[in-house]
Design a protein around this motif. Structure first.
Motif, PDB file in Angstrom:
ATOM      1  N   PHE A  64      -7.252   0.509 -13.852  1.00  0.00           N
ATOM      2  CA  PHE A  64      -5.854   0.743 -14.094  1.00  0.00           C
ATOM      3  C   PHE A  64      -5.777   2.115 -13.911  1.00  0.00           C
ATOM      4  O   PHE A  64      -6.110   3.124 -14.711  1.00  0.00           O
ATOM      5  N   LEU A  65      -4.481   2.414 -12.964  1.00  0.00           N
ATOM      6  CA  LEU A  65      -4.031   3.791 -12.683  1.00  0.00           C
ATOM      7  C   LEU A  65      -2.837   4.218 -13.549  1.00  0.00           C
ATOM      8  O   LEU A  65      -1.955   3.579 -13.416  1.00  0.00           O
ATOM      9  N   ASP A  66      -3.101   4.842 -14.528  1.00  0.00           N
ATOM     10  CA  ASP A  66      -2.102   5.170 -15.502  1.00  0.00           C
ATOM     11  C   ASP A  66      -1.267   6.293 -15.267  1.00  0.00           C
ATOM     12  O   ASP A  66      -1.569   7.423 -15.786  1.00  0.00           O
ATOM     13  N   LEU A  67      -0.656   6.333 -14.155  1.00  0.00           N
ATOM     14  CA  LEU A  67       0.360   7.483 -13.563  1.00  0.00           C
ATOM     15  C   LEU A  67       1.618   7.553 -14.346  1.00  0.00           C
ATOM     16  O   LEU A  67       2.418   8.535 -13.909  1.00  0.00           O
ATOM     17  N   LYS A  68       2.327   6.438 -14.914  1.00  0.00           N
ATOM     18  CA  LYS A  68       3.425   6.318 -15.552  1.00  0.00           C
ATOM     19  C   LYS A  68       4.580   6.983 -14.710  1.00  0.00           C
ATOM     20  O   LYS A  68       5.130   8.310 -14.985  1.00  0.00           O
ATOM     21  N   LEU A  69       4.739   6.440 -13.472  1.00  0.00           N
ATOM     22  CA  LEU A  69       5.575   6.993 -12.497  1.00  0.00           C
ATOM     23  C   LEU A  69       7.140   6.944 -12.823  1.00  0.00           C
ATOM     24  O   LEU A  69       7.523   5.751 -13.560  1.00  0.00           O
ATOM     25  N   HIS A  70       7.986   7.942 -12.605  1.00  0.00           N
ATOM     26  CA  HIS A  70       9.443   7.762 -12.872  1.00  0.00           C
ATOM     27  C   HIS A  70      10.072   8.866 -11.698  1.00  0.00           C
ATOM     28  O   HIS A  70       9.945   9.841 -11.709  1.00  0.00           O
ATOM     29  N   ASP A  71      11.104   8.165 -10.778  1.00  0.00           N
ATOM     30  CA  ASP A  71      11.671   8.946  -9.944  1.00  0.00           C
ATOM     31  C   ASP A  71      12.701   8.178  -9.415  1.00  0.00           C
ATOM     32  O   ASP A  71      12.832   6.755  -9.768  1.00  0.00           O
ATOM     33  N   ILE A  72      13.511   8.698  -8.383  1.00  0.00           N
ATOM     34  CA  ILE A  72      14.462   7.680  -7.705  1.00  0.00           C
ATOM     35  C   ILE A  72      13.656   6.534  -6.942  1.00  0.00           C
ATOM     36  O   ILE A  72      12.526   6.712  -6.600  1.00  0.00           O
ATOM     37  N   GLY A  73      14.489   5.348  -6.941  1.00  0.00           N
ATOM     38  CA  GLY A  73      13.747   4.222  -6.505  1.00  0.00           C
ATOM     39  C   GLY A  73      13.060   4.283  -5.284  1.00  0.00           C
ATOM     40  O   GLY A  73      11.896   3.932  -5.025  1.00  0.00           O
ATOM     41  N   GLY A  79       5.707   5.985  -3.158  1.00  0.00           N
ATOM     42  CA  GLY A  79       4.722   6.228  -3.820  1.00  0.00           C
ATOM     43  C   GLY A  79       3.717   5.088  -4.015  1.00  0.00           C
ATOM     44  O   GLY A  79       2.408   5.168  -3.898  1.00  0.00           O
ATOM     45  N   VAL A  80       4.353   3.910  -4.562  1.00  0.00           N
ATOM     46  CA  VAL A  80       3.627   2.530  -4.770  1.00  0.00           C
ATOM     47  C   VAL A  80       2.911   2.260  -3.501  1.00  0.00           C
ATOM     48  O   VAL A  80       1.695   1.814  -3.593  1.00  0.00           O
ATOM     49  N   GLU A  81       3.768   2.377  -2.313  1.00  0.00           N
ATOM     50  CA  GLU A  81       2.947   1.766  -1.266  1.00  0.00           C
ATOM     51  C   GLU A  81       1.636   2.492  -0.904  1.00  0.00           C
ATOM     52  O   GLU A  81       0.918   1.980  -0.658  1.00  0.00           O
ATOM     53  N   SER A  82       1.744   3.917  -1.140  1.00  0.00           N
ATOM     54  CA  SER A  82       0.616   4.634  -0.974  1.00  0.00           C
ATOM     55  C   SER A  82      -0.529   4.173  -1.925  1.00  0.00           C
ATOM     56  O   SER A  82      -1.575   4.071  -1.638  1.00  0.00           O
ATOM     57  N   ILE A  83      -0.112   4.006  -3.073  1.00  0.00           N
ATOM     58  CA  ILE A  83      -1.028   3.577  -4.153  1.00  0.00           C
ATOM     59  C   ILE A  83      -1.664   2.360  -4.059  1.00  0.00           C
ATOM     60  O   ILE A  83      -2.761   2.059  -4.184  1.00  0.00           O
ATOM     61  N   HIS A  94       7.259   3.887 -15.785  1.00  0.00           N
ATOM     62  CA  HIS A  94       8.308   3.996 -16.883  1.00  0.00           C
ATOM     63  C   HIS A  94       9.236   2.776 -16.721  1.00  0.00           C
ATOM     64  O   HIS A  94       9.674   2.635 -15.753  1.00  0.00           O
ATOM     65  N   ALA A  95       9.786   2.150 -17.759  1.00  0.00           N
ATOM     66  CA  ALA A  95      10.525   0.980 -17.725  1.00  0.00           C
ATOM     67  C   ALA A  95      12.055   1.166 -17.714  1.00  0.00           C
ATOM     68  O   ALA A  95      12.950   0.829 -18.440  1.00  0.00           O
ATOM     69  N   TYR A  96      12.417   2.074 -16.538  1.00  0.00           N
ATOM     70  CA  TYR A  96      13.562   2.249 -16.061  1.00  0.00           C
ATOM     71  C   TYR A  96      14.391   1.291 -14.964  1.00  0.00           C
ATOM     72  O   TYR A  96      13.341   1.026 -14.042  1.00  0.00           O
ATOM     73  N   PRO A  97      15.256   0.672 -14.920  1.00  0.00           N
ATOM     74  CA  PRO A  97      15.279  -0.336 -14.087  1.00  0.00           C
ATOM     75  C   PRO A  97      15.111  -0.026 -12.465  1.00  0.00           C
ATOM     76  O   PRO A  97      14.524  -0.640 -11.832  1.00  0.00           O
ATOM     77  N   GLN A  98      15.670   1.258 -12.296  1.00  0.00           N
ATOM     78  CA  GLN A  98      15.631   1.652 -10.577  1.00  0.00           C
ATOM     79  C   GLN A  98      14.083   2.068 -10.447  1.00  0.00           C
ATOM     80  O   GLN A  98      13.607   1.434  -9.364  1.00  0.00           O
ATOM     81  N   THR A  99      13.496   2.657 -11.627  1.00  0.00           N
ATOM     82  CA  THR A  99      11.878   2.861 -11.245  1.00  0.00           C
ATOM     83  C   THR A  99      11.080   1.446 -11.243  1.00  0.00           C
ATOM     84  O   THR A  99      10.406   1.360 -10.091  1.00  0.00           O
ATOM     85  N   MET A 100      11.566   0.565 -11.822  1.00  0.00           N
ATOM     86  CA  MET A 100      10.785  -0.853 -11.898  1.00  0.00           C
ATOM     87  C   MET A 100      10.982  -1.546 -10.772  1.00  0.00           C
ATOM     88  O   MET A 100      10.080  -2.213  -9.909  1.00  0.00           O
ATOM     89  N   LYS A 101      12.516  -1.564 -10.358  1.00  0.00           N
ATOM     90  CA  LYS A 101      12.705  -2.252  -9.102  1.00  0.00           C
ATOM     91  C   LYS A 101      12.084  -1.705  -7.843  1.00  0.00           C
ATOM     92  O   LYS A 101      11.435  -2.221  -6.938  1.00  0.00           O
ATOM     93  N   GLY A 102      11.999  -0.232  -7.625  1.00  0.00           N
ATOM     94  CA  GLY A 102      11.147   0.362  -6.724  1.00  0.00           C
ATOM     95  C   GLY A 102       9.771   0.293  -6.743  1.00  0.00           C
ATOM     96  O   GLY A 102       9.267   0.046  -5.636  1.00  0.00           O
ATOM     97  N   ALA A 103       9.087   0.194  -7.777  1.00  0.00           N
ATOM     98  CA  ALA A 103       7.783   0.008  -8.066  1.00  0.00           C
ATOM     99  C   ALA A 103       7.260  -1.627  -7.430  1.00  0.00           C
ATOM    100  O   ALA A 103       6.399  -1.744  -6.783  1.00  0.00           O
ATOM    101  N   GLU A 105       9.122  -3.327  -5.545  1.00  0.00           N
ATOM    102  CA  GLU A 105       9.117  -3.333  -3.996  1.00  0.00           C
ATOM    103  C   GLU A 105       8.163  -2.901  -3.241  1.00  0.00           C
ATOM    104  O   GLU A 105       7.686  -3.345  -2.033  1.00  0.00           O
ATOM    105  N   GLY A 106       7.602  -1.498  -3.785  1.00  0.00           N
ATOM    106  CA  GLY A 106       6.358  -0.843  -3.396  1.00  0.00           C
ATOM    107  C   GLY A 106       5.041  -1.623  -3.425  1.00  0.00           C
ATOM    108  O   GLY A 106       4.347  -1.681  -2.237  1.00  0.00           O
ATOM    109  N   ARG A 107       4.935  -2.473  -4.415  1.00  0.00           N
ATOM    110  CA  ARG A 107       3.556  -3.124  -4.505  1.00  0.00           C
ATOM    111  C   ARG A 107       3.823  -4.395  -3.349  1.00  0.00           C
ATOM    112  O   ARG A 107       2.532  -4.829  -3.157  1.00  0.00           O
ATOM    113  N   GLY A 108       5.067  -4.993  -3.176  1.00  0.00           N
ATOM    114  CA  GLY A 108       4.930  -6.021  -2.172  1.00  0.00           C
ATOM    115  C   GLY A 108       4.055  -7.181  -2.544  1.00  0.00           C
ATOM    116  O   GLY A 108       4.110  -7.652  -3.911  1.00  0.00           O
TER     117      GLY A 108
END
Ligand code: C5P
Length: 236
Positions: A64-73, A79-83, A94-103, A105-108
């Motif tokens: 479990f990588l607890d990095l609590k990411l938050h940035d522009i989508g 970042g998540v694609e790399s992870i 963090h549970a911000y809509p743009q952040t969750m949507k971006g994450a 998308e990144g995990r695909g």
């Protein structure tokens, strides 16, 4: 994973909140077969701990990588694609809509699961107000849980006390992961809203995160074994 599909032993996640890769590896060796799931957070990740994700995965452990990411989508997505290439099972944002949507998308379609941190458990109403929020803690937790579900997030990090109300909102499709766990008789540290492992599982938590009670114990393996036994009993 629905609760029935989670192996009982995988429900204990030990937080490797230690300051170096060497100390983390020594703890993993001491815990041996007792622990199958580890959390790597800021302290270890920024002290050279990221390569441990792949090493643990090679040993058949989950991370479990607890990095609590938050940035522009877009940045979160990249970042998540790399992870996704590191081999972790869970990643927090963090549970911000743009952040969750971006994450999401990144995990695909990879096996990485995104967990959203609704409201940090150290925040109370005054802290939220000072940070400019209109909503109180429970309203904001519930609003963000609903948004997380709509956006396809895989799970939530929440206090054990929130498990009951969140389960009603998100059902069993999302995993609920709870820190703030203390075996009976252990020191609480800075955790304010705590529950024993057995009570948290009975309340409906899927995974329990336990740090100091295990890694600071004189006999970490014995504590981990006792928690595993309590989890198994609560699931019977
Ligand atoms: O040592 P302890 O069992 O309190 O560790 C709990 C772990 O869970 C720590 O790594 C902490 O950062 C993390 N955590 C938490 N509360 C949250 C989110 C994460 O305690 N709301």
């Amino acid at each position: 994973m629905t609760p029935a599909e989670i192996a009982p032993k995988d429900r204990l996640i030990v937080a490797l909140d230690v300051p170096s890769l060497e100390l983390a590896e020594a703890m993993v060796n001491r815990l041996g077969d007792s622990v199958t799931f580890y959390k790597i957070g800021y302290r270890l990740a920024y002290a050279g701990g990221l390569p441990l994700v792949g090493k643990l995965a090679d040993r058949g452990k989950k991370v479990f990588l607890d990095l609590k990411l938050h940035d522009i989508g877009n940045t979160v997505t990249q970042g998540v694609e790399s992870i996704t290439k590191l081999g972790a099972t869970f990643l927090t944002v963090h549970a911000y809509p743009q952040t969750m949507k971006g994450a999401v998308e990144g995990r695909g379609n990879t096996s990485l699961k995104i967990l959203a941190v609704t409201v940090l458990t150290s925040y109370n109403e005054d802290d939220l107000h000072a940070a400019g929020y209109r909503l109180g803690v429970s309203e904001l937790v519930e609003a963000r849980a609903q948004q997380a579900q709509v956006l396809g997030v895989d799970g939530l990090v929440c206090s054990p006390e929130e498990v009951g109300s969140l389960r009603k909102i998100v059902g069993h499709q999302m995993n609920l992961v709870t820190p703030g766990i203390r075996p009976a008789g252990s020191a609480t540290g800075d955790q304010k809203r705590i529950m024993t492992p057995g009570r948290a599982i009975a309340a409906g938590a899927d995974y329990l995160v336990v740090g100091r009670p295990v890694v600071e114990a004189a006999d970490p393996k014995a504590v981990a074994d006792a928690i595993q036994a309590e989890i198994a009993q609560a699931l019977d």
